[in-house]
Design an enzyme around this catalytic site. Structure first.
Site, PDB file in Angstrom:
ATOM      1  N   HIS A 150       2.977  52.207  41.921  1.00  0.00           N
ATOM      2  CA  HIS A 150       3.623  52.594  40.564  1.00  0.00           C
ATOM      3  C   HIS A 150       3.269  52.776  39.067  1.00  0.00           C
ATOM      4  O   HIS A 150       3.159  53.532  38.597  1.00  0.00           O
ATOM      5  CB  HIS A 150       4.434  51.222  39.482  1.00  0.00           C
ATOM      6  CG  HIS A 150       5.642  50.741  38.847  1.00  0.00           C
ATOM      7  ND1 HIS A 150       6.574  51.759  39.078  1.00  0.00           N
ATOM      8  CD2 HIS A 150       5.873  49.859  37.692  1.00  0.00           C
ATOM      9  CE1 HIS A 150       7.415  51.285  37.533  1.00  0.00           C
ATOM     10  NE2 HIS A 150       7.275  50.879  36.964  1.00  0.00           N
ATOM     11  N   PHE A 173      12.196  47.547  35.481  1.00  0.00           N
ATOM     12  CA  PHE A 173      13.103  46.256  34.531  1.00  0.00           C
ATOM     13  C   PHE A 173      13.468  45.474  34.508  1.00  0.00           C
ATOM     14  O   PHE A 173      14.711  45.934  35.263  1.00  0.00           O
ATOM     15  CB  PHE A 173      13.406  47.193  33.523  1.00  0.00           C
ATOM     16  CG  PHE A 173      12.969  48.293  31.664  1.00  0.00           C
ATOM     17  CD1 PHE A 173      11.097  47.646  32.237  1.00  0.00           C
ATOM     18  CD2 PHE A 173      13.164  48.190  30.747  1.00  0.00           C
ATOM     19  CE1 PHE A 173      10.308  48.256  31.368  1.00  0.00           C
ATOM     20  CE2 PHE A 173      12.036  48.940  29.887  1.00  0.00           C
ATOM     21  CZ  PHE A 173      10.933  49.079  29.936  1.00  0.00           C
ATOM     22  N   GLU A 197      -0.265  44.498  38.788  1.00  0.00           N
ATOM     23  CA  GLU A 197      -0.050  45.460  40.166  1.00  0.00           C
ATOM     24  C   GLU A 197      -1.915  45.668  40.907  1.00  0.00           C
ATOM     25  O   GLU A 197      -1.589  45.278  42.362  1.00  0.00           O
ATOM     26  CB  GLU A 197       0.208  46.774  40.437  1.00  0.00           C
ATOM     27  CG  GLU A 197       0.795  48.029  41.413  1.00  0.00           C
ATOM     28  CD  GLU A 197       1.478  49.080  41.162  1.00  0.00           C
ATOM     29  OE1 GLU A 197       1.941  49.630  42.061  1.00  0.00           O
ATOM     30  OE2 GLU A 197       0.991  49.217  39.918  1.00  0.00           O
ATOM     31  N   HIS A 209       6.813  59.395  33.239  1.00  0.00           N
ATOM     32  CA  HIS A 209       7.396  58.365  34.557  1.00  0.00           C
ATOM     33  C   HIS A 209       8.641  58.666  34.686  1.00  0.00           C
ATOM     34  O   HIS A 209       9.179  58.604  33.372  1.00  0.00           O
ATOM     35  CB  HIS A 209       7.371  56.869  33.688  1.00  0.00           C
ATOM     36  CG  HIS A 209       7.893  55.727  34.016  1.00  0.00           C
ATOM     37  ND1 HIS A 209       8.674  55.651  35.749  1.00  0.00           N
ATOM     38  CD2 HIS A 209       7.628  54.170  33.834  1.00  0.00           C
ATOM     39  CE1 HIS A 209       9.579  54.812  35.855  1.00  0.00           C
ATOM     40  NE2 HIS A 209       9.233  53.578  34.784  1.00  0.00           N
ATOM     41  N   CYS A 230      13.579  51.969  37.473  1.00  0.00           N
ATOM     42  CA  CYS A 230      13.062  52.052  37.331  1.00  0.00           C
ATOM     43  C   CYS A 230      12.780  52.580  39.261  1.00  0.00           C
ATOM     44  O   CYS A 230      12.127  53.365  39.656  1.00  0.00           O
ATOM     45  CB  CYS A 230      11.586  52.192  36.590  1.00  0.00           C
ATOM     46  SG  CYS A 230      11.264  52.472  35.220  1.00  0.00           S
ATOM     47  N   LYS A 278       2.018  59.359  38.017  1.00  0.00           N
ATOM     48  CA  LYS A 278       2.423  59.269  36.665  1.00  0.00           C
ATOM     49  C   LYS A 278       1.597  59.190  35.846  1.00  0.00           C
ATOM     50  O   LYS A 278       1.707  59.582  34.789  1.00  0.00           O
ATOM     51  CB  LYS A 278       2.867  57.997  36.188  1.00  0.00           C
ATOM     52  CG  LYS A 278       4.025  57.226  37.328  1.00  0.00           C
ATOM     53  CD  LYS A 278       4.685  55.611  37.065  1.00  0.00           C
ATOM     54  CE  LYS A 278       6.025  55.808  37.800  1.00  0.00           C
ATOM     55  NZ  LYS A 278       5.644  54.919  38.662  1.00  0.00           N
TER      56      LYS A 278
END
Length: 418
Positions: free
Chosen positions: A304, A404, A315, A341, A164, A336
């Protein structure tokens, strides 16, 4: 060696909110959700039956059928976003030095739909009868190749793959090539088209996706207690990064300056972010150091913020630790919540949104938070810009993307001053 300054002169996008950058930005400002039922295959037996699909997109409006059949859907998105960005940058391609123009374009997964269809069509009794374009359609670097071939750009040309974080890494590489004077202009971005049976089924198997099938539009709810996973999206974004002197010499319109970038690794888990946000803290600090900026010079963070139980908390912790008291004065939002996403394309889309936030002095919202849906592990004294865009001066914005494998990447953009 003196590093060159890098500016952004063109933007293009194909997203679940619109097939151009202005359409997407209008929906982002107004808090529109791009989520709805999946239409590309029968989802009756799937745990998740919705996503953020690109709507009303017809590649035949941009290329003929023969050429279109050589490309996966993710490359279609990339080509259209790049076409918009090139036009938006206003370059005279007849006069341009194409040896000094590159393309760095990413995909986290690549041509997964084409892979799925070829494997489904295989018949052992007939032997291996595959489309001769099978391999060129699925590989992750091919969007960059197609863009360079379309325009004849002969500068640096490759793909970055970091899940990502992929398209943020593409922007970082482009930024570094230009400031080291190895190119004058680079098209940087990413594209993804993961809404295939194997894509949705695979992420469902990981329990990564929201299963709020009764209310797709409100399923992506970052920083809310009831969040239950991310909403998958598809699309592309392309940024034209350019050496400052080159842009000024041709009289280009400049959106913003790329001030600095950071990278780090969690070194922790295959899919989960570090619970204390160690990698997130490091990547933001690295970006600030690279930009030679202090935390209090950042006015907006496009986080994110995937709407996952662990990721949002880690985060938020990282932001509070890196920015200290200033964390309570800046704005935070997860776009998002509207786009879903976009995996390998997420970073480019969110960097483009951050650039327009700097240009227009508007912080887009984090939608879908309702009163009382508060997580006791989250500090709501922070300004998450819930549900409504906010007007404020945005001198500089930081955009985070985490992938990831523990890949973290951040980009800082700021108002351009000669």
């Amino acid at each position: 060696m003196e590093l060159k300054r890098v500016v952004v002169t063109g933007l293009g996008a194909v997203t679940p909110l619109g097939n151009t950058m202005p359409e997407t930005w209008s929906c982002i400002r107004n808090g529109v959700s791009g989520a709805g039922p999946i239409t590309r295959f029968d989802t009756a037996k799937f745990k998740t039956r919705f996503a953020c699909e690109v709507k009303g997109f017809d590649i035949m409006q941009y290329m003929d059928r023969k050429e279109a059949r050589k490309c996966d859907r993710y490359t279609h998105f990339a080509l259209v976003a790049a076409d918009e960005a090139v036009a938006d940058a206003g370059m005279d391609l007849e006069k341009a030095d194409k040896d000094r123009i590159g393309v760095i374009f990413s995909a986290g997964i690549g041509g997964i739909y084409s892979f799925q269809e070829e494997v489904r069509g295989y018949n052992p009794e007939l032997g291996p009868r595959f489309n001769p374009f099978f391999i060129p359609k699925i590989i992750g670097d091919i969007a960059a190749g197609h863009i360079s071939m379309k325009y004849g750009f002969r500068g640096p040309n490759f793909a970055t793959v970091s899940a990502c974080a992929s398209s943020t890494n593409a922007i970082i590489d482009a930024f570094n090539y230009i400031r080291l004077n190895k190119a004058d202009v680079i098209l940087a971005g990413g594209a993804e088209a993961p809404l295939a049976i194997v894509g949705v089924g695979g992420f469902n198997a990981m329990n990564a996706l929201s299963t709020r099938n009764d209310s797709p539009e409100t399923a992506s709810r970052p920083f809310s207690a009831s969040r239950d996973g991310f909403v998958m999206g598809e699309g592309s974004a392309c940024l034209v990064l350019e050496k400052r002197e080159h842009a000024l010499a041709r009289g280009a319109r400049i959106y913003a300056e790329v001030a600095g970038c950071g990278m780090s690794a969690d070194a922790y888990h295959l899919t989960a972010s570090h619970p204390e946000g160690l990698g997130a803290k490091l990547v933001m600090r690295n970006a600030l150091a690279d930009a030679e900026m202090q935390p209090d010079e950042i006015d907006y963070i496009n986080v994110h913020g995937t709407s996952t139980p662990v990721g949002d908390i880690s985060e938020e912790k990282a932001i509070r630790e890196v920015f200290g008291e200033h964390a309570y004065r800046l704005n935070i939002s997860s776009t998002k919540s509207m786009t879903g996403h976009l995996l390998g394309a997420a970073g480019a889309v969110e960097a483009a949104i951050s650039i327009l936030s700097v240009r227009d002095d508007i912080v887009p919202p984090t939608i879908n938070h309702v009163e009382g849906d508060d997580d006791p592990e989250i500090d709501y004294n922070l300004n998450f810009t819930f549900n409504r865009a906010q007007k404020r001066t945005v001198r500089a914005a930081l955009s985070n993307t985490f992938g990831f494998g523990g890949h973290n990447a951040s980009v800082i953009v700021r108002k351009f001053e000669k």
